[in-house]
Enzyme design. Sequence first.
Site, short mmCIF file in Angstrom:
data_model
loop_
_atom_site.label_atom_id
_atom_site.label_comp_id
_atom_site.label_asym_id
_atom_site.label_seq_id
_atom_site.Cartn_x
_atom_site.Cartn_y
_atom_site.Cartn_z
CE LYS A 70 -47.36 6.57 78.11
NZ LYS A 70 -48.81 6.45 78.62
CG ASP A 107 -52.23 8.49 77.49
OD1 ASP A 107 -52.43 7.96 76.38
OD2 ASP A 107 -51.37 8.17 78.38
#
Length: 277
Positions: A70, A107
């Site tokens: 990520k 997210d």
Amino acid sequence: MGEVRPLLAAVLGNPISHSKSPRMHNYWLKQRNINGYYIPIKVEVEDFERTIRSLMDMGFSGVNVTIPHKVSALKIADESSSIAKYIGAANTLIFTKEKEIYADNTDAFGFLNNIRCKYPSWNPKKGTSVVLGAGGASRAVIAALLSEGSEKIIVLNRTIEKAEVLKRDYNNKITVEPWEHLNDIVVSSSNIINTTSLGMNGKTFIPVNPKFIPKEALVSDLVYTPIETNLLKMAKSRGSRTVDGLGMLIHQGIPGFEAWFDQTPLVTEELRKILLK
Ligand code: ATR
């Protein structure tokens, strides 16, 4: 007549076999009658950038990225959303026509939208939000709350030093409290969010005394195995509003799907059932 090429996307991680994203995106592709595929790809850290460039050359529309890629995903991007920069990590890459990489982190969006779908009048600005945990998921939840102008955010983590790093990264906009103060902090909160792995199958429970959970609070757990965690059970028994972790997982997938496949997917009960199997 020219050949009609299917649209392609993938999820890159290591490990990757447990990922629910392929099932979810392929369900949506079918639901929307799109000629496309979404595949899981296991990628080692040292192969990440090379794999991304190959997928782009092969004509993929973009990818999701999960642990451990990520942070690298944000670094290799040509452009990135402000929320991805803020969190310091990306989970969604979009390959542009100009062969550039656009990085986003969905997210925070997933966390907020999941709650709003269930409780449209929820106001993240109001009251104190207590965030349990200081890992990657916690970073996204805090960014979401800060972006909404949340009044007060208190982070509790077993390893307090990690929460202190988070506080520094977020320019002292959050407060850190020791894990042992859990009950005292929770009692005067409006939102309680568990981003730790506690409550997962086989793990111990969040050590909170249910009588300290305010009835007016909204309690959200990012853990979805089991779907009703001990924390959510306690919150329900108190009459508090609850939000489970599967919804956040589903909602974080929507912006990527829209960018790669150009249609909006629907969140259905059937999809939840498929993902819980
Ligand atoms: P993620 O990226 O999904 O947030 P992570 O970075 O591994 O995952 O973070 C896991 C979180 O669960 C951390 O906040 C961790 O606390 P530590 O920073 O002290 O490790 C928390 N956690 C895991 N097991 C725990 C336990 N037994 N008691 C309290 N917290 C725990």
